[in-house]
Design a protein around this motif. Sequence first.
Motif, PDB file in Angstrom:
ATOM      1  N   GLU A 268     -16.102 -12.003  33.275  1.00 18.33           N
ATOM      2  CA  GLU A 268     -16.563 -13.390  33.360  1.00 18.33           C
ATOM      3  C   GLU A 268     -15.435 -14.320  33.769  1.00 18.33           C
ATOM      4  O   GLU A 268     -15.649 -15.283  34.522  1.00 18.33           O
ATOM      5  CB  GLU A 268     -17.141 -13.830  32.012  1.00 18.33           C
ATOM      6  N   GLU A 269     -14.219 -14.048  33.302  1.00 19.80           N
ATOM      7  CA  GLU A 269     -13.089 -14.942  33.574  1.00 19.80           C
ATOM      8  C   GLU A 269     -12.649 -14.926  35.035  1.00 19.80           C
ATOM      9  O   GLU A 269     -11.862 -15.772  35.453  1.00 19.80           O
ATOM     10  CB  GLU A 269     -11.901 -14.585  32.673  1.00 19.80           C
ATOM     11  N   ILE A 270     -13.145 -13.982  35.811  1.00 16.20           N
ATOM     12  CA  ILE A 270     -12.797 -13.939  37.242  1.00 16.20           C
ATOM     13  C   ILE A 270     -14.044 -14.044  38.126  1.00 16.20           C
ATOM     14  O   ILE A 270     -14.013 -13.665  39.289  1.00 16.20           O
ATOM     15  CB  ILE A 270     -11.980 -12.677  37.591  1.00 16.20           C
ATOM     16  N   GLY A 271     -15.141 -14.554  37.558  1.00 13.32           N
ATOM     17  CA  GLY A 271     -16.287 -14.873  38.389  1.00 13.32           C
ATOM     18  C   GLY A 271     -17.535 -14.041  38.205  1.00 13.32           C
ATOM     19  O   GLY A 271     -18.583 -14.372  38.765  1.00 13.32           O
ATOM     20  N   SER A 272     -17.449 -12.929  37.473  1.00 17.24           N
ATOM     21  CA  SER A 272     -18.614 -12.102  37.101  1.00 17.24           C
ATOM     22  C   SER A 272     -19.203 -11.272  38.233  1.00 17.24           C
ATOM     23  O   SER A 272     -20.088 -10.451  37.991  1.00 17.24           O
ATOM     24  CB  SER A 272     -19.743 -12.974  36.510  1.00 17.24           C
ATOM     25  N   ARG A 273     -18.738 -11.438  39.459  1.00 15.67           N
ATOM     26  CA  ARG A 273     -19.403 -10.766  40.579  1.00 15.67           C
ATOM     27  C   ARG A 273     -18.771  -9.389  40.835  1.00 15.67           C
ATOM     28  O   ARG A 273     -18.149  -9.134  41.860  1.00 15.67           O
ATOM     29  CB  ARG A 273     -19.360 -11.647  41.820  1.00 15.67           C
ATOM     30  N   THR A 274     -18.975  -8.500  39.855  1.00 14.52           N
ATOM     31  CA  THR A 274     -18.430  -7.148  39.905  1.00 14.52           C
ATOM     32  C   THR A 274     -19.476  -6.177  39.378  1.00 14.52           C
ATOM     33  O   THR A 274     -20.507  -6.580  38.847  1.00 14.52           O
ATOM     34  CB  THR A 274     -17.161  -7.026  39.029  1.00 14.52           C
ATOM     35  N   LYS A 275     -19.165  -4.893  39.468  1.00 16.75           N
ATOM     36  CA  LYS A 275     -20.098  -3.869  38.983  1.00 16.75           C
ATOM     37  C   LYS A 275     -20.267  -3.903  37.477  1.00 16.75           C
ATOM     38  O   LYS A 275     -21.236  -3.334  36.944  1.00 16.75           O
ATOM     39  CB  LYS A 275     -19.618  -2.479  39.429  1.00 16.75           C
ATOM     40  N   ASP A 377     -16.533 -37.394  35.648  1.00 20.44           N
ATOM     41  CA  ASP A 377     -15.431 -37.317  36.609  1.00 20.44           C
ATOM     42  C   ASP A 377     -14.479 -36.166  36.307  1.00 20.44           C
ATOM     43  O   ASP A 377     -13.367 -36.115  36.828  1.00 20.44           O
ATOM     44  CB  ASP A 377     -14.654 -38.637  36.635  1.00 20.44           C
ATOM     45  N   LEU A 378     -14.914 -35.234  35.452  1.00 26.63           N
ATOM     46  CA  LEU A 378     -14.037 -34.125  35.070  1.00 26.63           C
ATOM     47  C   LEU A 378     -14.876 -32.860  34.906  1.00 26.63           C
ATOM     48  O   LEU A 378     -15.195 -32.459  33.790  1.00 26.63           O
ATOM     49  CB  LEU A 378     -13.301 -34.456  33.765  1.00 26.63           C
ATOM     50  N   PRO A 379     -15.255 -32.227  36.009  1.00 25.80           N
ATOM     51  CA  PRO A 379     -16.113 -31.043  35.906  1.00 25.80           C
ATOM     52  C   PRO A 379     -15.395 -29.908  35.189  1.00 25.80           C
ATOM     53  O   PRO A 379     -14.185 -29.706  35.347  1.00 25.80           O
ATOM     54  CB  PRO A 379     -16.403 -30.689  37.369  1.00 25.80           C
ATOM     55  N   GLY A 380     -16.131 -29.173  34.380  1.00 24.36           N
ATOM     56  CA  GLY A 380     -15.563 -28.048  33.643  1.00 24.36           C
ATOM     57  C   GLY A 380     -15.862 -26.729  34.324  1.00 24.36           C
ATOM     58  O   GLY A 380     -16.304 -26.675  35.475  1.00 24.36           O
ATOM     59  N   GLY A 381     -15.642 -25.655  33.585  1.00 28.22           N
ATOM     60  CA  GLY A 381     -15.910 -24.331  34.112  1.00 28.22           C
ATOM     61  C   GLY A 381     -17.368 -23.952  33.968  1.00 28.22           C
ATOM     62  O   GLY A 381     -18.172 -24.696  33.404  1.00 28.22           O
ATOM     63  N   GLY A 382     -17.705 -22.787  34.482  1.00 27.89           N
ATOM     64  CA  GLY A 382     -19.050 -22.261  34.360  1.00 27.89           C
ATOM     65  C   GLY A 382     -19.088 -21.117  33.367  1.00 27.89           C
ATOM     66  O   GLY A 382     -18.095 -20.801  32.709  1.00 27.89           O
ATOM     67  N   THR A 383     -20.242 -20.498  33.246  1.00 29.74           N
ATOM     68  CA  THR A 383     -20.409 -19.358  32.357  1.00 29.74           C
ATOM     69  C   THR A 383     -21.198 -18.274  33.081  1.00 29.74           C
ATOM     70  O   THR A 383     -21.656 -18.466  34.212  1.00 29.74           O
ATOM     71  CB  THR A 383     -21.165 -19.747  31.072  1.00 29.74           C
ATOM     72  N   LEU A 384     -21.400 -17.161  32.384  1.00 30.14           N
ATOM     73  CA  LEU A 384     -22.194 -16.092  32.978  1.00 30.14           C
ATOM     74  C   LEU A 384     -23.678 -16.445  33.017  1.00 30.14           C
ATOM     75  O   LEU A 384     -24.456 -15.814  33.723  1.00 30.14           O
ATOM     76  CB  LEU A 384     -21.967 -14.774  32.240  1.00 30.14           C
TER      77      LEU A 384
END
Length: 431
Positions: A268-275, A377-384
């Motif tokens: 999840e910490e690197i974008g979740s787009r893996t196997k 004015d301060l967008p945060g991160g996303g989640t899975l």
Amino acid sequence: MKRTELENLFDFLKKGVSPVQAVKACEERLCKEGFLSLDYAKDFALEKNGKYYVKHHDTTLFAFTLGESWQEGKAPEIRIAAAHTDFPCLRIKPAADIGSNGYAQINIEVYGGAILNTWLDRPLSVAGRIALKGDNPFEPDVRVFVSEKNLLTIPNLAIHMNREVNKGIELNKQVDMLPILALRSEEEKETDYFLNFLAEELSVEKERILDFELTVYCREEPQYVGLYDEFISSPRLDNLTSCAALLSGMIDAKRQSGINMVVLFDHEEIGSRTKQGAGSILLHDMLLRILRAMGRETSAQADLYQSMLLSVDVAHGTHPNQAGKMDITNKPVLGRGFCIKEASAQSYATDCEAIAIVQQICDKKNIPYQKFVNRSDLPGGGTLGSIASSFLPVRTVDLGIPLLAMHSARELMGAVDQQSLKDLIEAYFSL
């Protein structure tokens, strides 16, 4: 005697020093609770009232229970809660050994959005898995490995050599973050300190080591902090707090019908787009396999939409010294319950109908909760959640306990918030 939820959490924080070890700790707990292991490469043989788990690449785990009424032909209501096993850290590169200026060091890369300076001057070690030569090239000998030795450290530069350090300094990931492993005389030509250490720990010849996936982890243990022990300071609160609460909630749930499922994804910490990540077909595929094994072959695709998903990951608590970083009307505070996370940009995959379900569960069970929204004015991160729900478009809510110092080597939480999260998960899987 049954352990308290904080005892479960402390034990998990100590054991879950890499995604591999986190999944291994979950597996051990599930086995004690009577869950049976399934092989992903084989057909599933399922029974009503059954409890099962499946590992995937050692770092992702599915666990699910089946109610007693699933064989009656009615579409099973599916309730899913997902979290992630990885955390921002350092990972060791291949050909890791470096010999320089009388020191043995190792080559690393930064994994995820770590706050780099928090990793300095701490006792560090390594954990993960190591691939060795096997008899069959297509079946390498993969060993799970964890060192409990204070093996590494990354020292700060003294203020006398960096007079501007307290004004802030940018650390170079390749230059400033290399850990020290040992002292080395200038006459020595041998540089394979780390590789020799691994070979000795595994009792194998060095030449058998082909590759590894090793996390550098902080060796410090969780501690209570505060006048009344109202805080917990620990490495890996993001996101092992969620993993622990999901397992406890499912184990203690009482629902007699449908499917309850916990999914612990990697990456999840690197974008979740893996196997192994939420951005794969894993969840969708697993649900279809379960439904078909339940005799729902012709209706499986329709059954999927009887699902709901909780994406459980930590939220930002209001920092007392930096309160202006929070939204002007939504200011969650540590110790006042978990947070429901909302974002119109859908970086948190919530909508009002799904949120209303969670709020009514909390009201029914007297579970404290708060809401978190980023400053405009301060967008945060996303989640899975937003990623997983794009593959399984069902009602989804993002939620999790609030933290301070998120992505630091040590993070801070309110001690009572873990119970509120566990209670919500148990009620979600029970009602």
